[in-house]
Design a protein around this motif. Structure first.
Motif, PDB file in Angstrom:
ATOM      1  N   VAL A   5     -27.850  12.032 -66.175  1.00 54.25           N
ATOM      2  CA  VAL A   5     -27.566  10.608 -66.234  1.00 54.25           C
ATOM      3  C   VAL A   5     -28.080   9.948 -64.949  1.00 54.25           C
ATOM      4  CG1 VAL A   5     -25.716   8.887 -66.340  1.00 54.25           C
ATOM      5  CG2 VAL A   5     -25.514  11.032 -67.628  1.00 54.25           C
ATOM      6  N   PRO A   6     -28.934   8.909 -65.078  1.00 56.27           N
ATOM      7  CA  PRO A   6     -29.404   8.213 -63.881  1.00 56.27           C
ATOM      8  C   PRO A   6     -28.460   7.074 -63.512  1.00 56.27           C
ATOM      9  CG  PRO A   6     -30.572   7.388 -65.777  1.00 56.27           C
ATOM     10  CD  PRO A   6     -29.642   8.461 -66.272  1.00 56.27           C
ATOM     11  N   PHE A   7     -28.360   6.786 -62.228  1.00 55.95           N
ATOM     12  CA  PHE A   7     -27.660   5.598 -61.756  1.00 55.95           C
ATOM     13  C   PHE A   7     -28.215   5.247 -60.382  1.00 55.95           C
ATOM     14  CE2 PHE A   7     -25.185   9.135 -60.213  1.00 55.95           C
ATOM     15  CZ  PHE A   7     -24.757   8.762 -58.951  1.00 55.95           C
ATOM     16  N   PHE A   8     -27.959   4.026 -59.975  1.00 58.75           N
ATOM     17  CA  PHE A   8     -28.487   3.516 -58.712  1.00 58.75           C
ATOM     18  C   PHE A   8     -27.335   3.126 -57.797  1.00 58.75           C
ATOM     19  CE2 PHE A   8     -31.641   2.814 -61.922  1.00 58.75           C
ATOM     20  CZ  PHE A   8     -32.847   3.064 -61.303  1.00 58.75           C
ATOM     21  N   VAL A   9     -27.557   3.248 -56.500  1.00 54.80           N
ATOM     22  CA  VAL A   9     -26.577   2.803 -55.512  1.00 54.80           C
ATOM     23  C   VAL A   9     -27.304   1.963 -54.479  1.00 54.80           C
ATOM     24  CG1 VAL A   9     -24.895   3.485 -53.758  1.00 54.80           C
ATOM     25  CG2 VAL A   9     -25.129   4.838 -55.852  1.00 54.80           C
ATOM     26  N   GLN A  10     -26.807   0.744 -54.273  1.00 44.80           N
ATOM     27  CA  GLN A  10     -27.292  -0.078 -53.175  1.00 44.80           C
ATOM     28  C   GLN A  10     -26.399   0.242 -51.987  1.00 44.80           C
ATOM     29  OE1 GLN A  10     -27.200  -3.904 -55.488  1.00 44.80           O
ATOM     30  NE2 GLN A  10     -29.126  -4.185 -54.385  1.00 44.80           N
ATOM     31  N   ILE A  11     -27.014   0.457 -50.837  1.00 43.97           N
ATOM     32  CA  ILE A  11     -26.266   0.857 -49.642  1.00 43.97           C
ATOM     33  C   ILE A  11     -26.478  -0.158 -48.532  1.00 43.97           C
ATOM     34  CG2 ILE A  11     -26.008   2.614 -47.852  1.00 43.97           C
ATOM     35  CD1 ILE A  11     -26.912   4.694 -49.935  1.00 43.97           C
ATOM     36  N   ALA A  38     -34.821  -5.543 -48.863  1.00 40.94           N
ATOM     37  CA  ALA A  38     -34.431  -6.738 -48.121  1.00 40.94           C
ATOM     38  C   ALA A  38     -33.278  -7.401 -48.866  1.00 40.94           C
ATOM     39  CB  ALA A  38     -35.612  -7.702 -48.021  1.00 40.94           C
ATOM     40  N   GLY A  39     -32.435  -8.087 -48.142  1.00 39.74           N
ATOM     41  CA  GLY A  39     -31.325  -8.791 -48.773  1.00 39.74           C
ATOM     42  C   GLY A  39     -29.992  -8.290 -48.260  1.00 39.74           C
ATOM     43  N   HIS A  40     -28.986  -8.360 -49.110  1.00 42.02           N
ATOM     44  CA  HIS A  40     -27.625  -7.995 -48.704  1.00 42.02           C
ATOM     45  C   HIS A  40     -27.451  -6.494 -48.471  1.00 42.02           C
ATOM     46  CE1 HIS A  40     -26.036 -11.994 -49.181  1.00 42.02           C
ATOM     47  NE2 HIS A  40     -26.610 -12.079 -50.371  1.00 42.02           N
ATOM     48  N   TYR A  41     -28.285  -5.687 -49.097  1.00 41.92           N
ATOM     49  CA  TYR A  41     -28.212  -4.234 -48.941  1.00 41.92           C
ATOM     50  C   TYR A  41     -29.501  -3.726 -48.321  1.00 41.92           C
ATOM     51  CZ  TYR A  41     -23.960  -4.393 -51.666  1.00 41.92           C
ATOM     52  OH  TYR A  41     -22.691  -4.665 -52.094  1.00 41.92           O
ATOM     53  N   ASP A  42     -29.419  -2.604 -47.645  1.00 42.70           N
ATOM     54  CA  ASP A  42     -30.560  -2.060 -46.906  1.00 42.70           C
ATOM     55  C   ASP A  42     -31.341  -1.009 -47.675  1.00 42.70           C
ATOM     56  OD1 ASP A  42     -29.915  -3.472 -44.391  1.00 42.70           O
ATOM     57  OD2 ASP A  42     -28.126  -2.210 -44.473  1.00 42.70           O
ATOM     58  N   LEU A  43     -30.664  -0.281 -48.559  1.00 40.29           N
ATOM     59  CA  LEU A  43     -31.298   0.801 -49.298  1.00 40.29           C
ATOM     60  C   LEU A  43     -30.945   0.710 -50.778  1.00 40.29           C
ATOM     61  CD1 LEU A  43     -30.392   3.785 -46.927  1.00 40.29           C
ATOM     62  CD2 LEU A  43     -32.584   2.573 -47.032  1.00 40.29           C
ATOM     63  N   LEU A  44     -31.885   1.121 -51.619  1.00 41.18           N
ATOM     64  CA  LEU A  44     -31.634   1.296 -53.049  1.00 41.18           C
ATOM     65  C   LEU A  44     -31.962   2.747 -53.351  1.00 41.18           C
ATOM     66  CD1 LEU A  44     -31.043   0.218 -55.916  1.00 41.18           C
ATOM     67  CD2 LEU A  44     -33.494  -0.275 -56.106  1.00 41.18           C
ATOM     68  N   VAL A  45     -30.979   3.464 -53.892  1.00 43.43           N
ATOM     69  CA  VAL A  45     -31.128   4.903 -54.091  1.00 43.43           C
ATOM     70  C   VAL A  45     -30.884   5.248 -55.557  1.00 43.43           C
ATOM     71  CG1 VAL A  45     -30.416   7.184 -53.304  1.00 43.43           C
ATOM     72  CG2 VAL A  45     -30.254   5.217 -51.749  1.00 43.43           C
ATOM     73  N   LYS A  46     -31.777   6.053 -56.112  1.00 40.73           N
ATOM     74  CA  LYS A  46     -31.623   6.511 -57.494  1.00 40.73           C
ATOM     75  C   LYS A  46     -31.133   7.946 -57.481  1.00 40.73           C
ATOM     76  CE  LYS A  46     -34.086   6.775 -61.900  1.00 40.73           C
ATOM     77  NZ  LYS A  46     -35.395   6.565 -62.552  1.00 40.73           N
ATOM     78  N   PHE A  47     -30.096   8.190 -58.260  1.00 40.61           N
ATOM     79  CA  PHE A  47     -29.514   9.520 -58.388  1.00 40.61           C
ATOM     80  C   PHE A  47     -29.546   9.950 -59.844  1.00 40.61           C
ATOM     81  CE2 PHE A  47     -27.334   7.602 -54.768  1.00 40.61           C
ATOM     82  CZ  PHE A  47     -27.364   8.606 -53.823  1.00 40.61           C
ATOM     83  N   TYR A  48     -29.556  11.247 -60.069  1.00 45.03           N
ATOM     84  CA  TYR A  48     -29.346  11.844 -61.386  1.00 45.03           C
ATOM     85  C   TYR A  48     -28.216  12.846 -61.238  1.00 45.03           C
ATOM     86  CZ  TYR A  48     -33.782  10.125 -63.277  1.00 45.03           C
ATOM     87  OH  TYR A  48     -34.812   9.336 -63.720  1.00 45.03           O
ATOM     88  N   VAL A  49     -27.261  12.796 -62.161  1.00 41.81           N
ATOM     89  CA  VAL A  49     -26.190  13.783 -62.191  1.00 41.81           C
ATOM     90  C   VAL A  49     -26.040  14.309 -63.616  1.00 41.81           C
ATOM     91  CG1 VAL A  49     -24.898  12.868 -60.220  1.00 41.81           C
ATOM     92  CG2 VAL A  49     -24.408  12.009 -62.513  1.00 41.81           C
ATOM     93  N   ASP A  50     -25.439  15.464 -63.745  1.00 39.85           N
ATOM     94  CA  ASP A  50     -25.121  16.020 -65.044  1.00 39.85           C
ATOM     95  C   ASP A  50     -24.223  15.049 -65.804  1.00 39.85           C
ATOM     96  OD1 ASP A  50     -24.947  18.714 -66.695  1.00 39.85           O
ATOM     97  OD2 ASP A  50     -22.919  17.847 -66.612  1.00 39.85           O
ATOM     98  N   LYS A  51     -24.387  14.959 -67.117  1.00 44.80           N
ATOM     99  CA  LYS A  51     -23.623  13.991 -67.905  1.00 44.80           C
ATOM    100  C   LYS A  51     -22.112  14.184 -67.786  1.00 44.80           C
ATOM    101  CE  LYS A  51     -23.726  16.430 -72.343  1.00 44.80           C
ATOM    102  NZ  LYS A  51     -22.314  16.579 -72.580  1.00 44.80           N
ATOM    103  N   ASP A  52     -21.654  15.356 -67.393  1.00 45.52           N
ATOM    104  CA  ASP A  52     -20.226  15.619 -67.240  1.00 45.52           C
ATOM    105  C   ASP A  52     -19.718  15.333 -65.827  1.00 45.52           C
ATOM    106  OD1 ASP A  52     -20.012  16.473 -69.918  1.00 45.52           O
ATOM    107  OD2 ASP A  52     -20.694  18.483 -69.374  1.00 45.52           O
ATOM    108  N   THR A  53     -20.587  14.947 -64.915  1.00 47.84           N
ATOM    109  CA  THR A  53     -20.198  14.664 -63.535  1.00 47.84           C
ATOM    110  C   THR A  53     -19.530  13.300 -63.449  1.00 47.84           C
ATOM    111  OG1 THR A  53     -22.006  15.993 -62.657  1.00 47.84           O
ATOM    112  CG2 THR A  53     -21.073  14.330 -61.178  1.00 47.84           C
ATOM    113  N   ASP A  54     -18.433  13.219 -62.730  1.00 44.60           N
ATOM    114  CA  ASP A  54     -17.757  11.947 -62.482  1.00 44.60           C
ATOM    115  C   ASP A  54     -18.540  11.216 -61.389  1.00 44.60           C
ATOM    116  OD1 ASP A  54     -15.991  10.063 -61.074  1.00 44.60           O
ATOM    117  OD2 ASP A  54     -14.437  10.822 -62.429  1.00 44.60           O
TER     118      ASP A  54
END
Length: 84
Positions: A5-11, A38-54
């Protein structure tokens, strides 16, 4: 093969810590892609985790504990559009 499962985190980093945080994420080998932004957050990070991961626990235990992080915003995606 387990579905991922992909998701993104702005940091938002503490002042002067963007490169330190980006390097720590890269060294931890938990992120698929890391971008400076640029903007309110400094980094945009893409993660993938197993579909059963919280995802909440993953962010709390693997991302937010890295030194230099001030705030995060998690973006859950539903569908990728484009060529398949």
């Amino acid at each position: 093969m387990t579905a991922m499962v992909p998701f993104f985190v702005q940091i938002k980093c503490k002042l002067g810590q963007s490169y330190t945080v980006a390097n720590a994420l890269a060294e931890a080998e938990i992120a698929s892609e890391i971008y400076s932004t640029a903007g309110h957050y400094d980094l945009l990070v893409k993660f993938y985790v197993d579909k059963d991961t919280d995802i909440g626990h993953f962010i709390n235990e693997k991302v937010q504990v890295l030194p230099g992080i001030q705030d995060t915003l998690t973006i859950i995606t539903f569908k990728a559009f484009g060529a398949s």
